[in-house]
Design a protein around this motif. Sequence first.
Motif, PDB file in Angstrom:
ATOM      1  N   UNK A 178      38.421  61.969  51.865  1.00 35.22           N
ATOM      2  CA  UNK A 178      38.829  61.697  53.238  1.00 35.22           C
ATOM      3  C   UNK A 178      39.654  60.421  53.320  1.00 35.22           C
ATOM      4  N   UNK A 179      39.625  59.666  52.249  1.00 40.16           N
ATOM      5  CA  UNK A 179      40.241  58.340  52.250  1.00 40.16           C
ATOM      6  C   UNK A 179      41.316  58.278  51.169  1.00 40.16           C
TER       7      UNK A 179
ATOM      8  N   UNK B  99      26.328  54.336  51.233  1.00 40.92           N
ATOM      9  CA  UNK B  99      27.609  54.250  51.939  1.00 40.92           C
ATOM     10  C   UNK B  99      27.938  52.797  52.221  1.00 40.92           C
TER      11      UNK B  99
ATOM     12  N   UNK C 247      33.351  48.960  61.065  1.00 38.91           N
ATOM     13  CA  UNK C 247      32.804  50.182  61.666  1.00 38.91           C
ATOM     14  C   UNK C 247      33.379  51.445  61.038  1.00 38.91           C
ATOM     15  N   UNK C 248      33.771  51.350  59.795  1.00 37.16           N
ATOM     16  CA  UNK C 248      34.322  52.508  59.083  1.00 37.16           C
ATOM     17  C   UNK C 248      33.591  52.642  57.740  1.00 37.16           C
ATOM     18  N   UNK C 249      33.158  53.855  57.454  1.00 41.62           N
ATOM     19  CA  UNK C 249      32.592  54.116  56.134  1.00 41.62           C
ATOM     20  C   UNK C 249      33.760  54.225  55.161  1.00 41.62           C
ATOM     21  N   UNK C 250      33.899  53.213  54.324  1.00 40.95           N
ATOM     22  CA  UNK C 250      35.053  53.174  53.429  1.00 40.95           C
ATOM     23  C   UNK C 250      34.806  53.934  52.139  1.00 40.95           C
TER      24      UNK C 250
ATOM     25  N   UNK D 245      24.902  50.614  63.101  1.00 46.69           N
ATOM     26  CA  UNK D 245      26.254  50.087  63.265  1.00 46.69           C
ATOM     27  C   UNK D 245      26.400  49.553  64.686  1.00 46.69           C
TER      28      UNK D 245
ATOM     29  N   UNK E  85      31.160  48.772  68.051  1.00 43.44           N
ATOM     30  CA  UNK E  85      32.161  49.852  68.010  1.00 43.44           C
ATOM     31  C   UNK E  85      31.613  51.073  67.266  1.00 43.44           C
ATOM     32  N   UNK E  86      31.899  52.290  67.752  1.00 43.24           N
ATOM     33  CA  UNK E  86      31.377  53.487  67.077  1.00 43.24           C
ATOM     34  C   UNK E  86      31.846  53.600  65.623  1.00 43.24           C
ATOM     35  N   UNK E  87      30.956  54.107  64.800  1.00 42.99           N
ATOM     36  CA  UNK E  87      31.224  54.278  63.374  1.00 42.99           C
ATOM     37  C   UNK E  87      32.079  55.527  63.149  1.00 42.99           C
ATOM     38  N   UNK E  88      33.000  55.418  62.215  1.00 47.37           N
ATOM     39  CA  UNK E  88      33.779  56.592  61.816  1.00 47.37           C
ATOM     40  C   UNK E  88      33.831  56.667  60.302  1.00 47.37           C
ATOM     41  N   UNK E  89      34.270  57.839  59.833  1.00 48.65           N
ATOM     42  CA  UNK E  89      34.605  57.971  58.423  1.00 48.65           C
ATOM     43  C   UNK E  89      35.974  57.345  58.207  1.00 48.65           C
ATOM     44  N   UNK E  90      36.387  57.296  56.963  1.00 53.22           N
ATOM     45  CA  UNK E  90      37.657  56.650  56.651  1.00 53.22           C
ATOM     46  C   UNK E  90      38.846  57.377  57.255  1.00 53.22           C
ATOM     47  N   UNK E  91      38.666  58.657  57.564  1.00 56.65           N
ATOM     48  CA  UNK E  91      39.766  59.404  58.183  1.00 56.65           C
ATOM     49  C   UNK E  91      39.767  59.285  59.704  1.00 56.65           C
TER      50      UNK E  91
END
Lengths: 303, 482
Positions: free
Chosen positions: A142-143, A233, A238-241, B317, B320-326
């Motif tokens: 996804x990244x 993770x 706020x992003x799962x890198x 978290x 701000x809401x958590x997102x995936x990398x996309x």
Amino acid sequence: MGIAYSQRAIVTGQIRTATLGIFLSDVDIVMAQAGWQKIREIPNGAVYQCFTPDKKLSAKLQVAEGASSFGGTRVAFTPLSANEINRGFDYFIIYGNPDFPVYQVIVGVCQFFLSIPTLATSPYHFDQSSCFAFGIPFVNNLNNGVTDIWWANGDGGGPFFVSEHFRISPRCFMRFNYCLNGVMFSSVNNADPSQGMLTLFYLAPTWNLDTNIGQTAFTTKFKTGQPINLDALVGWQHVVQGQLWDAFQRTQAEPLDAIQSYKDTDSDGNPMDLKFQVWMSSFYDSLLLLQTTVSPGGGNVAY
Amino acid sequence: MSLIDPLEILYSNARATKSFAGDTDSFINGVKKCLVSVGWTLTESIPSTGFIVYPFGAPTAAGPETFPKHIVGCPATPFLGVGGVQFSLFNPYSETPAVGGSCFMVPAGDTPISTLSNLASAVTLNTPFNASVTAQSPSYFIMTFTAKIGGPDFDGVFIDGNGRWATLAATQGGGFVLTSKFDPEITQYKVTLTAIPSTYGNISVKFTVGGGDGLITLTDQGTYTIVANGYGFFLRNSLGEGNYPFTNYSLFVMAPKMPAAENFDPNTTSLFILGPRTFKNFTFYSSSGGPEITALDTVPGYHSNVSEWPKLLAYRNPGTPLTAANGKPIVHAAYISFGKLNSGVSHIIGKLPDCAVFSGTLTPYGETEIEGQIYVVVSSQDGGNSNTASSLLMLAPLPAPDPVPPAPDPIYPATQPQNRNGTCNIFGAGVTALSGNFTGLATQSPITIDGIPYFILSVEDATHLTLTTATVVKEGVVWTVP
């Protein structure tokens, strides 16, 4: 999802602290065993480069004599981008204190963890300099626009400068760096939890856990007493890198530095007997690092 | 087996959604239909009941018989009215009922109890209710009415006790008991839907599990929409959440799935209920604003200890809401943690079937699409106060059309064809239509023939029906149904 097995050597060992030379020599040995490349030597130190198993991502770590403090003589671990344009904090580690003759390390193909055995916080007077962690995360598909990514965290590096890092807590405070595609962030001292600092993401109740309402140690355990096993993770802002390599989390405090046995299956469904070390133990979350080298060929079960 | 716990959403094999008016009949029938369609079992149909009190007895008649008898008709104020069917008393020793009256004439007895027994028999014969009389003292009697058919359709039938001899009342309590679908890893429980008048609303939803009950009252207003599966449901109302304490519109209940393969204890008895106003803006549930109920290996109870509160789990978290990398939100199974009553601790009890936790803020009670699936937003909170922004979603299928032809229930009065009429011949209890059509008239529904009210025992075909009571022979008289 599943654990991101690097299928590369996992080196567990000790770094002796008697002298700078011994310290750097032991670092040199474990880095070589883990497959890191020694790019160059510098005065009283060296620069090492690591790559992800697919060789697509890279970062560097400089290990060299650092400035002394009231706490003692120190080595500085400095994370670098592969092109060395971005340079993180100098994360200091004290050597030469006879009360703590060794550090423990777990070094993977692109991760490095160092601490004093059995201790999560610094025992040194006048200096918080006993823990450091650094790595390139596993990045899922996804990244796929990522060309440069790494993270680092450690002790505060000064008197009374207590920070939180992956030896103490899933969330870092005060002393961490992360870098994505050439943009590096260095922590500031007055950040609050809502600002998206470097963190491991774990399942927990959705209220403000930083207050003390309604917390029980059983909240994130099954009725059988077992916790949830989660992917490690990692992310920021706020992003799962991505995901730490060769690691997972459990939603309960585990005995620090305990070596625990688990079974997992590879992507072909073959069973694997694995040993993990509890690197971090906190109220809601523990981080376990793989000590067993998983042989290539079994497939990577992550994502 | 993977070392890492699967966070996949657990889907059941049957889901439905339906909207219906908020009145008690529509609500109870609508919920019942929806639940049955997704695998719930209709365990019991509860008849409506009512009673009136005769505190001063009832008129009596005494002989000897005298002739000629006076012909008496229906008085302006009948002795008893049951849903518009009227009953009046006459003295059998000196009076005879007029033919063609608009009420049923009941002979008074020698004693109050015999008068009221005659009346109860007439009610039983001529209305959808069975009536009986009990004597509380020589002059104090209670007449009880019980619908002959279970369900809510005979709720709210007005019983007019004349005001002089008896009290007034309305029937209530008709409804259904439904049992959730069986699954070896999900607690089976019962839901009793009845209409019971209350200051807080007239819809009673009772949950029975672990040998005890939990009760939620809903207000019979607006339009309700239900999303259901075999193990629970979410009810929301067009009027929103309501206001404390008199209007109560929303309800979420789900029995968690507890797969042994995922470390849950399937032998646990557990149920998770969120009452009105407790959940719309939260993903942890603190009882603020209304009742939340859980059952955990004991009877259902309300929690005052914060550690026992029901709470969903999400990736921690704050802000701000958590997102995936996309850039997309994280969606995973809805793990629910709560405690046994008065235990002071919580555990992860199970995963809510067909539900998901979404790592962001959505409009509560709205809908969202995730990978082509429509989910309804049960509750949602933002990341303010360092909470974790998160939402509880439930998979919501598109509304299914009503089955064709429409289901036969409810019967009178809800489905009575309106404004039918014609002419007919009567021979005893048998009626033959000369004009008009009897098709579709329901059992126990009223029909007026030559100005006299009757009830239909059965409809044989378009031109033949049978009354519950025999009458005289008449030809070419007018019949009507209301």
